[in-house]
Write a protein that holds these residues in place. Structure first.
Motif, PDB file in Angstrom:
ATOM      1  N   ASP A   1      -7.181  11.204  12.311  1.00 42.56           N
ATOM      2  CA  ASP A   1      -6.463  10.497  13.380  1.00 42.56           C
ATOM      3  C   ASP A   1      -5.022  10.213  12.945  1.00 42.56           C
ATOM      4  N   ALA A   2      -4.838   9.845  11.675  1.00 37.23           N
ATOM      5  CA  ALA A   2      -3.490   9.590  11.151  1.00 37.23           C
ATOM      6  C   ALA A   2      -2.673  10.884  11.103  1.00 37.23           C
ATOM      7  N   PHE A   3      -3.299  12.009  10.766  1.00 34.65           N
ATOM      8  CA  PHE A   3      -2.595  13.301  10.815  1.00 34.65           C
ATOM      9  C   PHE A   3      -2.069  13.528  12.234  1.00 34.65           C
ATOM     10  N   ARG A   4      -2.905  13.271  13.237  1.00 31.82           N
ATOM     11  CA  ARG A   4      -2.492  13.449  14.632  1.00 31.82           C
ATOM     12  C   ARG A   4      -1.351  12.492  14.977  1.00 31.82           C
ATOM     13  N   ALA A   5      -1.491  11.238  14.613  1.00 33.70           N
ATOM     14  CA  ALA A   5      -0.490  10.218  14.928  1.00 33.70           C
ATOM     15  C   ALA A   5       0.863  10.538  14.304  1.00 33.70           C
ATOM     16  N   HIS A   6       0.861  11.200  13.147  1.00 33.22           N
ATOM     17  CA  HIS A   6       2.099  11.546  12.448  1.00 33.22           C
ATOM     18  C   HIS A   6       2.556  12.973  12.743  1.00 33.22           C
ATOM     19  N   GLY A   7       1.912  13.612  13.726  1.00 34.48           N
ATOM     20  CA  GLY A   7       2.342  14.938  14.157  1.00 34.48           C
ATOM     21  C   GLY A   7       2.049  16.068  13.179  1.00 34.48           C
ATOM     22  N   LEU A   8       1.094  15.871  12.292  1.00 41.12           N
ATOM     23  CA  LEU A   8       0.744  16.934  11.347  1.00 41.12           C
ATOM     24  C   LEU A   8      -0.195  17.957  11.944  1.00 41.12           C
ATOM     25  N   ILE A   9      -0.979  17.535  12.961  1.00 39.15           N
ATOM     26  CA  ILE A   9      -1.842  18.463  13.688  1.00 39.15           C
ATOM     27  C   ILE A   9      -1.704  18.199  15.174  1.00 39.15           C
TER      28      ILE A   9
ATOM     29  N   ALA B   1      -5.356   4.391   6.429  1.00 39.79           N
ATOM     30  CA  ALA B   1      -5.173   5.843   6.576  1.00 39.79           C
ATOM     31  C   ALA B   1      -3.807   6.146   7.188  1.00 39.79           C
ATOM     32  N   GLY B   2      -3.400   5.368   8.171  1.00 36.89           N
ATOM     33  CA  GLY B   2      -2.082   5.566   8.780  1.00 36.89           C
ATOM     34  C   GLY B   2      -0.956   5.357   7.785  1.00 36.89           C
ATOM     35  N   VAL B   3      -1.060   4.309   6.977  1.00 40.18           N
ATOM     36  CA  VAL B   3      -0.048   4.038   5.948  1.00 40.18           C
ATOM     37  C   VAL B   3      -0.033   5.173   4.929  1.00 40.18           C
TER      38      VAL B   3
ATOM     39  N   LEU C   1       0.832  -1.197   0.000  1.00 36.62           N
ATOM     40  CA  LEU C   1       0.000   0.000   0.000  1.00 36.62           C
ATOM     41  C   LEU C   1       0.871   1.254   0.000  1.00 36.62           C
ATOM     42  N   ALA C   2       1.901   1.277   0.829  1.00 40.69           N
ATOM     43  CA  ALA C   2       2.815   2.425   0.856  1.00 40.69           C
ATOM     44  C   ALA C   2       3.460   2.623  -0.512  1.00 40.69           C
ATOM     45  N   SER C   3       3.808   1.533  -1.168  1.00 39.28           N
ATOM     46  CA  SER C   3       4.408   1.615  -2.497  1.00 39.28           C
ATOM     47  C   SER C   3       3.471   2.276  -3.505  1.00 39.28           C
TER      48      SER C   3
END
Length: 185
Positions: free
Chosen positions: A177-185, A142-144, A105-107
């Motif tokens: 939630d993924a934005f939060r987990a990755h420090g974007l917000i 979403a996290g990926v 998926l990341a690819s």
């Protein structure tokens, strides 16, 4: 539950948005299609993009000889507002170990961004690849997606605007939630 309000974050001159919308209506340089390996259309977002773009899209896709899972190929956008369609083939959840599905998926996201950069595109919109009939857990996908796109856009590239175009409020909340987990917000 309240409707999801669009979310926009700018980091290092790159804007990332989360919207709930029909990806076929977005006015960006490229939309990404959650395609199957044949690239000849299907259900969900794939079918919607093929219908909105018109029969010329299918005709061009027939010349591409399919696409491997985890990769992507680009066509013109034809009747879409987007000038291009990047057809990314995500994994079917469960066909491989979870870590292999994550990597494939990341690819998809990295390959789509590389094609956009190669063609000097400034804006791109992504659907939630593999989360429909392919069964990828939406929160995990979403996290990926967010992690991969955020890491790729931290490097110098032509893409200055990425949109995570979600079909539902629930999918948009997973991306937030993924934005939060990755420090974007």
């Amino acid at each position: 539950m309240p409707q999801f309000a669009p979310l926009s974050v700018t980091r290092g001159g790159v804007r990332c948005d989360i919207v709930v919308a029909d990806i076929t209506t977005l006015d960006v340089d490229a939309i990404v299609n959650a395609a199957n390996t044949s690239l000849l259309g299907g259900g969900g977002v794939d079918g919607a993009i093929h219908r909105a773009a018109g029969p010329e899209l299918l005709a061009e896709c027939r010349t591409l000889a399919g696409c491997e899972t985890g990769s992507a190929k680009m066509t013109r956008g034809y009747r879409l507002k987007a000038r291009h369609v990047i057809h990314a083939v995500g994994p079917v959840w469960g066909d491989a170990r979870a870590s292999q599905c994550d990597a494939l998926l990341a690819s998809c996201y990295r390959t789509a961004l590389a094609l956009a950069a190669e063609h000097r595109l400034a804006s791109i919109a992504f659907p939630a690849i593999s989360t429909g009939i392919y069964g990828f857990p939406p929160d995990r996908a979403a996290g990926v997606a967010v992690g991969t796109v955020a890491a790729a856009l931290a490097e110098p590239a032509s893409v200055r605007h990425a949109v995570f175009c979600c079909f539902s409020d629930a999918a948009a909340r997973h991306h937030a939630d993924a934005f939060r987990a990755h420090g974007l917000i």
